[in-house]
Scaffold this motif. Structure first.
Motif, short mmCIF file in Angstrom:
data_model
loop_
_atom_site.label_atom_id
_atom_site.label_comp_id
_atom_site.label_asym_id
_atom_site.label_seq_id
_atom_site.Cartn_x
_atom_site.Cartn_y
_atom_site.Cartn_z
N VAL A 35 8.49 10.10 -2.30
CA VAL A 35 7.18 9.83 -1.70
C VAL A 35 6.60 8.59 -2.36
CG1 VAL A 35 4.85 10.67 -1.27
CG2 VAL A 35 6.76 12.28 -1.23
N LEU A 36 6.20 7.63 -1.56
CA LEU A 36 5.54 6.43 -2.06
C LEU A 36 4.04 6.60 -1.89
CD1 LEU A 36 5.64 3.47 -3.06
CD2 LEU A 36 5.76 2.78 -0.65
N MET A 37 3.31 6.58 -3.00
CA MET A 37 1.86 6.72 -2.95
C MET A 37 1.20 5.35 -3.07
SD MET A 37 -0.79 8.72 -5.50
CE MET A 37 -0.32 10.36 -4.98
N LEU A 38 0.34 5.05 -2.10
CA LEU A 38 -0.43 3.82 -2.14
C LEU A 38 -1.89 4.22 -2.34
CD1 LEU A 38 1.15 2.09 1.00
CD2 LEU A 38 1.76 1.72 -1.40
N ALA A 39 -2.42 3.93 -3.52
CA ALA A 39 -3.78 4.34 -3.86
C ALA A 39 -4.69 3.12 -3.88
CB ALA A 39 -3.80 5.05 -5.21
N GLN A 40 -5.46 2.94 -2.81
CA GLN A 40 -6.41 1.83 -2.67
C GLN A 40 -5.79 0.49 -3.06
OE1 GLN A 40 -9.07 3.66 -0.69
NE2 GLN A 40 -9.78 1.74 -1.50
N PRO A 41 -4.68 0.10 -2.43
CA PRO A 41 -4.08 -1.20 -2.78
C PRO A 41 -5.00 -2.33 -2.39
CG PRO A 41 -3.08 -0.33 -0.78
CD PRO A 41 -3.98 0.75 -1.30
N ALA A 42 -5.43 -3.12 -3.37
CA ALA A 42 -6.39 -4.19 -3.10
C ALA A 42 -5.74 -5.37 -2.39
CB ALA A 42 -7.02 -4.66 -4.41
N SER A 43 -4.46 -5.59 -2.65
CA SER A 43 -3.77 -6.69 -1.99
C SER A 43 -2.27 -6.40 -1.99
CB SER A 43 -4.04 -8.03 -2.70
OG SER A 43 -3.56 -7.99 -4.03
N LEU A 44 -1.61 -6.79 -0.92
CA LEU A 44 -0.16 -6.64 -0.79
C LEU A 44 0.38 -7.91 -0.15
CD1 LEU A 44 -0.04 -2.98 0.63
CD2 LEU A 44 0.73 -3.69 -1.64
N ASP A 45 1.38 -8.52 -0.79
CA ASP A 45 1.95 -9.73 -0.20
C ASP A 45 2.96 -9.35 0.89
OD1 ASP A 45 4.32 -8.97 -1.49
OD2 ASP A 45 4.03 -10.36 -3.16
N GLU A 46 3.47 -10.35 1.57
CA GLU A 46 4.35 -10.11 2.70
C GLU A 46 5.62 -9.37 2.28
OE1 GLU A 46 5.16 -13.57 4.98
OE2 GLU A 46 3.06 -13.97 5.46
N LYS A 47 6.14 -9.67 1.09
CA LYS A 47 7.34 -8.99 0.62
C LYS A 47 7.09 -7.49 0.44
CE LYS A 47 9.68 -12.76 -1.85
NZ LYS A 47 10.19 -13.21 -3.18
N ALA A 48 5.96 -7.16 -0.17
CA ALA A 48 5.64 -5.76 -0.40
C ALA A 48 5.41 -5.02 0.92
CB ALA A 48 4.41 -5.64 -1.30
N LEU A 49 4.70 -5.65 1.84
CA LEU A 49 4.47 -5.04 3.15
C LEU A 49 5.78 -4.77 3.87
CD1 LEU A 49 1.40 -7.16 4.32
CD2 LEU A 49 1.36 -4.73 3.75
N TYR A 50 6.67 -5.73 3.82
CA TYR A 50 7.99 -5.58 4.47
C TYR A 50 8.79 -4.47 3.80
CZ TYR A 50 12.63 -6.69 6.26
OH TYR A 50 13.87 -6.61 6.86
N ALA A 51 8.75 -4.41 2.46
CA ALA A 51 9.50 -3.38 1.73
C ALA A 51 8.99 -1.99 2.08
CB ALA A 51 9.39 -3.63 0.23
N ILE A 52 7.67 -1.84 2.18
CA ILE A 52 7.09 -0.54 2.52
C ILE A 52 7.48 -0.15 3.94
CG2 ILE A 52 4.92 0.71 2.89
CD1 ILE A 52 3.70 -1.11 0.71
N ASP A 53 7.41 -1.09 4.86
CA ASP A 53 7.75 -0.81 6.25
C ASP A 53 9.22 -0.42 6.37
OD1 ASP A 53 6.98 -0.62 8.99
OD2 ASP A 53 8.04 -2.48 9.38
N GLN A 54 10.09 -1.10 5.67
CA GLN A 54 11.51 -0.76 5.69
C GLN A 54 11.76 0.61 5.09
OE1 GLN A 54 14.19 -2.66 7.16
NE2 GLN A 54 12.28 -3.39 8.07
N PHE A 55 11.03 0.95 4.05
CA PHE A 55 11.14 2.28 3.44
C PHE A 55 10.79 3.36 4.45
CE2 PHE A 55 8.83 5.71 1.15
CZ PHE A 55 9.89 6.21 0.39
N VAL A 56 9.72 3.14 5.20
CA VAL A 56 9.31 4.11 6.23
C VAL A 56 10.34 4.17 7.35
CG1 VAL A 56 7.56 4.62 7.99
CG2 VAL A 56 6.86 3.88 5.70
N MET A 57 10.85 3.03 7.76
CA MET A 57 11.85 2.98 8.83
C MET A 57 13.12 3.73 8.45
SD MET A 57 10.58 1.34 11.44
CE MET A 57 12.00 0.76 12.37
N ARG A 58 13.41 3.80 7.14
CA ARG A 58 14.59 4.55 6.67
C ARG A 58 14.31 6.04 6.55
NH1 ARG A 58 14.58 0.54 2.58
NH2 ARG A 58 14.26 2.16 0.99
N GLY A 59 13.11 6.45 6.91
CA GLY A 59 12.76 7.86 6.82
C GLY A 59 11.96 8.21 5.58
N GLY A 60 11.54 7.21 4.82
CA GLY A 60 10.74 7.45 3.62
C GLY A 60 9.34 7.91 3.99
#
Length: 201
Positions: A35-60
């Motif tokens: 489980v990836l917990m995101l607690a009030q992330p103040a800023s996320l760069d494009e790499k982080a956003l892409y990594a999170i999206d890919q994690f979800v796409m893999r069923g995360g």
């Protein structure tokens, strides 16, 4: 010297789970993360956003704790100043759009039926009022058929936002906590108004 102390919920997590913090720019979320917990992330760069999206796409699975006004983070600083790094809802906007959901970035839920009673200065004297953005939600507003909320009797929230599906999206939302028919949207800016009668009932 004051030392930082973790919130009780974080201490409890360490007792039951293998917890590790992912800081800075993340270009990949490892497959061994349950489980990836995101607690009030103040800023996320494009790499982080892409990594999170890919994690979800893999069923995360992602637990996103995101509100337009996090009172615990606002303590100790000028409330009229923006949160360091920006608004968490806006930081996650690219992912929210991809997932078909939206959260208003500058509004919180006010609920006359669930408002907590607080002391306030009104007209130069102290009175007890119902403060709309602080909610005490009981069993009637908690999903009884979900393991997350089935055993809870009461949940309190301060300046909470709300989630909804975007127009045309196929995303399904199963609410765990809902407000009453007496709820309304309150602009975050109103919470900081000097008019003491702006929010209490």
């Amino acid at each position: 010297m004051n030392q930082w102390q973790p919130w009780l919920v974080v201490e409890a997590m360490f007792q039951f789970f293998d917890v590790r913090f992912l800081g800075g720019s993340q270009d990949q979320i490892e497959d061994d993360v349950d489980v990836l917990m995101l607690a009030q992330p103040a800023s996320l760069d494009e790499k982080a956003l892409y990594a999170i999206d890919q994690f979800v796409m893999r069923g995360g699975r992602v637990l996103a704790l995101v509100d337009p006004h996090a009172e615990s983070l606002a303590m100790g600083r000028n409330p009229m100043a923006p949160a360091p790094g920006g608004n968490a809802v806006e930081a996650l906007e690219p992912l929210l759009a991809a997932w078909g959901v939206s959260l208003p970035p500058d509004q919180v839920v006010g609920d006359a039926a669930s408002a907590q009673r607080v002391s306030a200065q009104v007209g130069g004297r102290e009175v007890v009022v119902q403060y709309l953005p602080w909610l005490a939600l009981d069993q009637g507003q908690l999903a009884r058929d979900d393991v997350v909320t089935a055993e809870l009797d009461r949940v309190t929230m301060q300046s909470a936002g709300w989630i909804e599906t975007r127009e045309g999206a196929t995303t399904t939302i199963d609410p765990l906590i809902t407000s009453s028919p007496q709820s309304m949207a309150i602009d975050v800016a109103r919470i900081f108004e000097t008019d003491e009668t702006a929010l209490p009932l």
